[in-house]
Design an enzyme around this catalytic site. Sequence first.
Site, PDB file in Angstrom:
ATOM      1  N   ARG A  83       3.678  23.537  16.363  1.00  0.00           N
ATOM      2  CA  ARG A  83       3.744  23.934  15.029  1.00  0.00           C
ATOM      3  C   ARG A  83       5.198  23.176  14.327  1.00  0.00           C
ATOM      4  NH1 ARG A  83       4.087  28.737  11.336  1.00  0.00           N
ATOM      5  NH2 ARG A  83       5.598  27.834   9.695  1.00  0.00           N
ATOM      6  N   ARG A 101       0.083  23.655   8.548  1.00  0.00           N
ATOM      7  CA  ARG A 101       0.539  23.988   9.931  1.00  0.00           C
ATOM      8  C   ARG A 101      -0.459  24.023  10.763  1.00  0.00           C
ATOM      9  NH1 ARG A 101       2.157  28.703   7.239  1.00  0.00           N
ATOM     10  NH2 ARG A 101       2.973  26.922   5.730  1.00  0.00           N
ATOM     11  N   ASP A 103      -0.122  29.535  12.538  1.00  0.00           N
ATOM     12  CA  ASP A 103       0.987  30.233  11.713  1.00  0.00           C
ATOM     13  C   ASP A 103       0.599  31.661  12.215  1.00  0.00           C
ATOM     14  OD1 ASP A 103       2.974  31.059  10.190  1.00  0.00           O
ATOM     15  OD2 ASP A 103       1.790  31.354   8.236  1.00  0.00           O
ATOM     16  N   ASP A 162       2.212  35.807  11.936  1.00  0.00           N
ATOM     17  CA  ASP A 162       3.272  36.412  11.221  1.00  0.00           C
ATOM     18  C   ASP A 162       2.911  37.854  11.433  1.00  0.00           C
ATOM     19  OD1 ASP A 162       4.763  34.655   9.730  1.00  0.00           O
ATOM     20  OD2 ASP A 162       2.946  34.165   8.291  1.00  0.00           O
TER      21      ASP A 162
END
Length: 282
Positions: free
Chosen positions: A207, A216, A219, A221
């Site tokens: 990444r 990317r 990812d 989160d």
Amino acid sequence: MYSEWAKDEIRIEELKVFAHHGVLPEETRNGQFFYVNAVLYVDTAKAGKTDDLTYSVHYGEVSQFITDWMQENTCLLLETICEKLAKELLLKYDLIYFVDLEIRKPHAPIPLPFGCVSVKVHRGWHKAYVALGSNMGDKEKYLADAVKALENHSQIIVKKVSDWIVTTPYGGVEQDDFLNGVLEMETILNPEELLDALHEIENAADRKRTLRWGPRTLDLDILLYDKLVYESETLHIPHVDMQNRRFVLEPMAQIAPYAYHPVLGKSMKCLLQDLMIEEVGK
């Protein structure tokens, strides 16, 4: 394992253990007595109804486990004993979802009159939701590998994974469509530790963080962590602007429609409905 409501406790008080811990060389060399207080948070209802120990935690076995661990390991700090031993207890015994652990040191090398010094911690399992996304290379493989890496993490249990959905990029940067999804996990990592673990998995996927909202390979989160509202320089929980992101709310509504946003006071299902109504009105 994870419980928001059960308040039952099994208590072990003043367990006496001779072990070799301490900052001074003579403490680790000669050893001394420590006292351990442990509160094990376990749902005892089924054990109480059936009179069957397999539905509870054997406090004698736990006491022996604590004794063995303290005698087989050496730490300089009481803080380290508490941190490591609490996590070992949570990983060893599936039915314990929280533990209060206090290590008392009555013979600490303090040249003043005192009763005892101690360190006490509260550790446990937490429910978290993580968003996954990729729009470079073999997107599905990046996401599948990330799920596998989380499943293989010793302090994480993956409970649910949503379907992958194809979504248009968010943020105005021209790039390929994304493949997105979310997963539900239970973890004994705190939020910052969990963030570090996610960054390690992203880094393993090569990444690059060169352009905000840019393309990317992977990812990851943190969306929600229990009902926590938390802010640091590197992390915001709940995730900022998740209520405006269909690629988050759609998979969340699939696997956790009634998960609750602790700031907005609405479920994922309601937030998705609100967003869809807003989109129709534009």
